[in-house]
Write a protein that holds these residues in place. Structure first.
Motif, PDB file in Angstrom:
ATOM      1  N   ALA A  59       0.077   7.628  36.211  1.00 20.96           N
ATOM      2  CA  ALA A  59       0.173   6.294  36.802  1.00 20.96           C
ATOM      3  C   ALA A  59      -0.204   6.338  38.282  1.00 20.96           C
ATOM      4  O   ALA A  59      -0.896   5.443  38.800  1.00 20.96           O
ATOM      5  N   ARG A  60       0.206   7.392  38.958  1.00 27.19           N
ATOM      6  CA  ARG A  60      -0.129   7.537  40.375  1.00 27.19           C
ATOM      7  C   ARG A  60      -1.650   7.630  40.551  1.00 27.19           C
ATOM      8  O   ARG A  60      -2.226   6.986  41.439  1.00 27.19           O
ATOM      9  N   ARG A  61      -2.309   8.390  39.686  1.00 24.41           N
ATOM     10  CA  ARG A  61      -3.774   8.505  39.756  1.00 24.41           C
ATOM     11  C   ARG A  61      -4.440   7.158  39.480  1.00 24.41           C
ATOM     12  O   ARG A  61      -5.397   6.781  40.159  1.00 24.41           O
ATOM     13  N   LEU A 120      -2.014   7.899  29.858  1.00 25.97           N
ATOM     14  CA  LEU A 120      -1.403   6.576  29.745  1.00 25.97           C
ATOM     15  C   LEU A 120      -1.776   5.890  28.433  1.00 25.97           C
ATOM     16  O   LEU A 120      -0.980   5.106  27.897  1.00 25.97           O
ATOM     17  N   VAL A 121      -2.949   6.187  27.907  1.00 20.27           N
ATOM     18  CA  VAL A 121      -3.293   5.666  26.580  1.00 20.27           C
ATOM     19  C   VAL A 121      -2.400   6.308  25.526  1.00 20.27           C
ATOM     20  O   VAL A 121      -1.891   5.626  24.615  1.00 20.27           O
ATOM     21  N   ARG A 122      -2.185   7.608  25.623  1.00 19.33           N
ATOM     22  CA  ARG A 122      -1.233   8.260  24.710  1.00 19.33           C
ATOM     23  C   ARG A 122       0.156   7.642  24.836  1.00 19.33           C
ATOM     24  O   ARG A 122       0.833   7.409  23.817  1.00 19.33           O
ATOM     25  N   HIS A 123       0.557   7.365  26.050  1.00 22.43           N
ATOM     26  CA  HIS A 123       1.866   6.748  26.262  1.00 22.43           C
ATOM     27  C   HIS A 123       1.945   5.394  25.575  1.00 22.43           C
ATOM     28  O   HIS A 123       2.989   5.041  24.989  1.00 22.43           O
ATOM     29  N   GLY A 162       6.668   6.361  39.382  1.00 21.70           N
ATOM     30  CA  GLY A 162       7.763   6.971  38.648  1.00 21.70           C
ATOM     31  C   GLY A 162       8.504   6.007  37.738  1.00 21.70           C
ATOM     32  O   GLY A 162       9.230   6.427  36.838  1.00 21.70           O
ATOM     33  N   GLU A 163       8.348   4.722  37.961  1.00 18.58           N
ATOM     34  CA  GLU A 163       9.020   3.705  37.161  1.00 18.58           C
ATOM     35  C   GLU A 163       8.107   3.071  36.121  1.00 18.58           C
ATOM     36  O   GLU A 163       8.564   2.285  35.283  1.00 18.58           O
ATOM     37  N   TYR A 164       6.816   3.420  36.185  1.00 11.68           N
ATOM     38  CA  TYR A 164       5.841   2.744  35.317  1.00 11.68           C
ATOM     39  C   TYR A 164       6.203   2.855  33.836  1.00 11.68           C
ATOM     40  O   TYR A 164       6.168   1.866  33.102  1.00 11.68           O
ATOM     41  N   GLY A 165       6.543   4.043  33.358  1.00 13.19           N
ATOM     42  CA  GLY A 165       6.810   4.232  31.940  1.00 13.19           C
ATOM     43  C   GLY A 165       7.917   3.331  31.432  1.00 13.19           C
ATOM     44  O   GLY A 165       7.757   2.644  30.413  1.00 13.19           O
ATOM     45  N   THR A 211       7.231  12.942  33.391  1.00 12.58           N
ATOM     46  CA  THR A 211       6.523  13.470  34.565  1.00 12.58           C
ATOM     47  C   THR A 211       5.018  13.277  34.433  1.00 12.58           C
ATOM     48  O   THR A 211       4.332  12.889  35.395  1.00 12.58           O
ATOM     49  N   GLU A 212       4.487  13.543  33.238  1.00 13.45           N
ATOM     50  CA  GLU A 212       3.052  13.346  33.004  1.00 13.45           C
ATOM     51  C   GLU A 212       2.667  11.878  33.168  1.00 13.45           C
ATOM     52  O   GLU A 212       1.613  11.560  33.744  1.00 13.45           O
ATOM     53  N   VAL A 213       3.501  10.981  32.661  1.00  9.93           N
ATOM     54  CA  VAL A 213       3.213   9.552  32.773  1.00  9.93           C
ATOM     55  C   VAL A 213       3.227   9.115  34.232  1.00  9.93           C
ATOM     56  O   VAL A 213       2.341   8.375  34.687  1.00  9.93           O
TER      57      VAL A 213
END
Length: 379
Positions: free
Chosen positions: A195-197, A211-214, A147-150, A189-191
């Motif tokens: 990230a969890r996956r 994550l590439v889009r991010h 949840g903090e990755y982004g 939420t999507e990010v």
């Protein structure tokens, strides 16, 4: 080279807007051959028996004090005799670059730093380009909650760019997912879910399309020029997924934000030219392909790229990596290819000499100075 356009390009200090360091070690024959191909050093086959191998023996051998077309074994023996320091110095200096923008995201042990590359070349400056996937993978390796990755990734990109004084960022989305991505900015939420996956898979290599889009949208928010590998590369590429026109919807959504530099582009140089012609923020080069086809075919690729590309949109890059020959060969192919086609247009009265000289200077140096805001390009 004859004619005023060719002479002007021969004397112009180029800005190599995308390259890598070179190895600081003497190279065994097998290692050298593995570095001059995007394929592999396959049993029973020499990498010298290819267009780039022929170009090396023709255009690089004289810089090692050998006859043109010297046999491969003689070429490698002479390279070993001179030693890596002298070999690197000769080829980097011969490229005639006033500045380098160096991608440091793929940097195995023994590769020159940007400052070391510039020093060996006798160039004025070297600037760093930060590879986004490398930052993301470092963030994941350090440990972060999904949840903090982004937010952590965004902060890490800003911090890395600031610490290194980077002039641009780069993405290798072409290698990881291709460009057939949902163009929308992913939600938090999507990010977090992606990230969890990714973390659960434990691969360490970022390849999730969300994550590439991010990463691409993080670059937009950052505000620096974004370099994107397009087309030819090693066998991680799925070529049908890296046509740059697949980015069209994303380019519409990001209009008015950051410069997008399409790197290398072969065999999609015409598609890249189309995008540069219709999107204000898009620029291109045909680096990497130039040293692989050599001076013999560089003009053909440049002519296709310049069929509709606005002249302020073409930049020079070598994409030189590992062996210093590629910095020399890329610069030589660019100067000869662009010089010949512009000079022929002048001679045919399809282009005035002042316009041809202006286009040559823009492509070889000034477009990069403007796009990246560089103050030192060897002018």
């Amino acid at each position: 080279m004859t004619g005023p356009v060719r002479a002007a390009l021969a004397a112009l200090p180029l800005v190599d807007h995308h390259c890598h360091g070179v190895l600081t070690a003497d190279l065994a024959a097998q290692r050298f051959e593995s570095l001059i191909t995007e394929g592999g050093a396959w049993p029973g086959v020499s990498s010298f028996d290819s267009p780039v191998g022929i170009a090396l023996r023709r255009h690089c051998a004289p810089l090692l004090d050998l006859e043109r077309h010297a046999p491969a074994a003689q070429y490698l023996d002479r390279r070993a005799e001179l030693g890596w320091r002298e070999v690197n110095r000769r080829f980097l200096a011969s490229a005639g670059c006033g500045a380098f923008c160096v991608d440091t995201g793929f940097a195995p042990d023994g590769l020159t730093t940007p400052a070391e590359l510039a020093a060996a070349a006798g160039a004025g400056s070297a600037y760093e380009v930060v590879r986004l996937e490398r930052v993301a993978e470092d963030v994941a390796a350090a440990g972060v909650e999904p949840g903090e990755y982004g937010a952590v990734l965004t902060a890490a990109v800003h911090r890395t760019v600031a610490e290194r004084g980077a002039v641009a960022v780069k993405s290798v989305a072409a290698y990881r997912t291709g460009f057939d991505l949902d163009p929308r900015r992913p939600s938090a939420t999507e990010v977090a879910s992606a990230a969890r996956r990714w973390f659960a898979a434990g691969s360490g290599r970022l390849g999730d399309p969300v994550l590439v889009r991010h990463l691409l949208w993080t670059a937009v928010e950052l505000g620096l020029p974004l370099q994107l590998h397009v087309g030819f590369g090693d066998n991680d590429i799925r070529m049908h997924r890296v046509d740059p026109t697949l980015l069209t919807d994303w380019l519409h959504l990001t209009a008015g934000t950051i410069p997008v530099l399409l790197l290398h582009c072969w065999p999609y140089q015409r598609q890249a030219a189309y995008l540069a012609a219709v999107f204000e923020q898009v620029y291109l080069d045909v680096g990497l392909s130039l040293h692989y086809v050599g001076p013999a075919r560089a003009r053909a690729i440049l002519e296709e790229a310049l069929e509709i590309t606005p002249f302020h949109k073409l930049l020079y890059s070598s994409d030189g990596y590992g062996v210093a020959e590629f910095h020399h060969l890329g610069a030589l192919a660019f100067r000869q290819g662009l010089g010949a086609l512009l000079q022929d247009r002048v001679d045919a009265d399809e282009l005035s000499l002042p316009d041809a000289l202006r286009i040559a200077t823009w492509a070889g140096r000034d477009n990069a100075l403007r796009v990246y805001g560089l103050t030192d390009g060897g002018s």
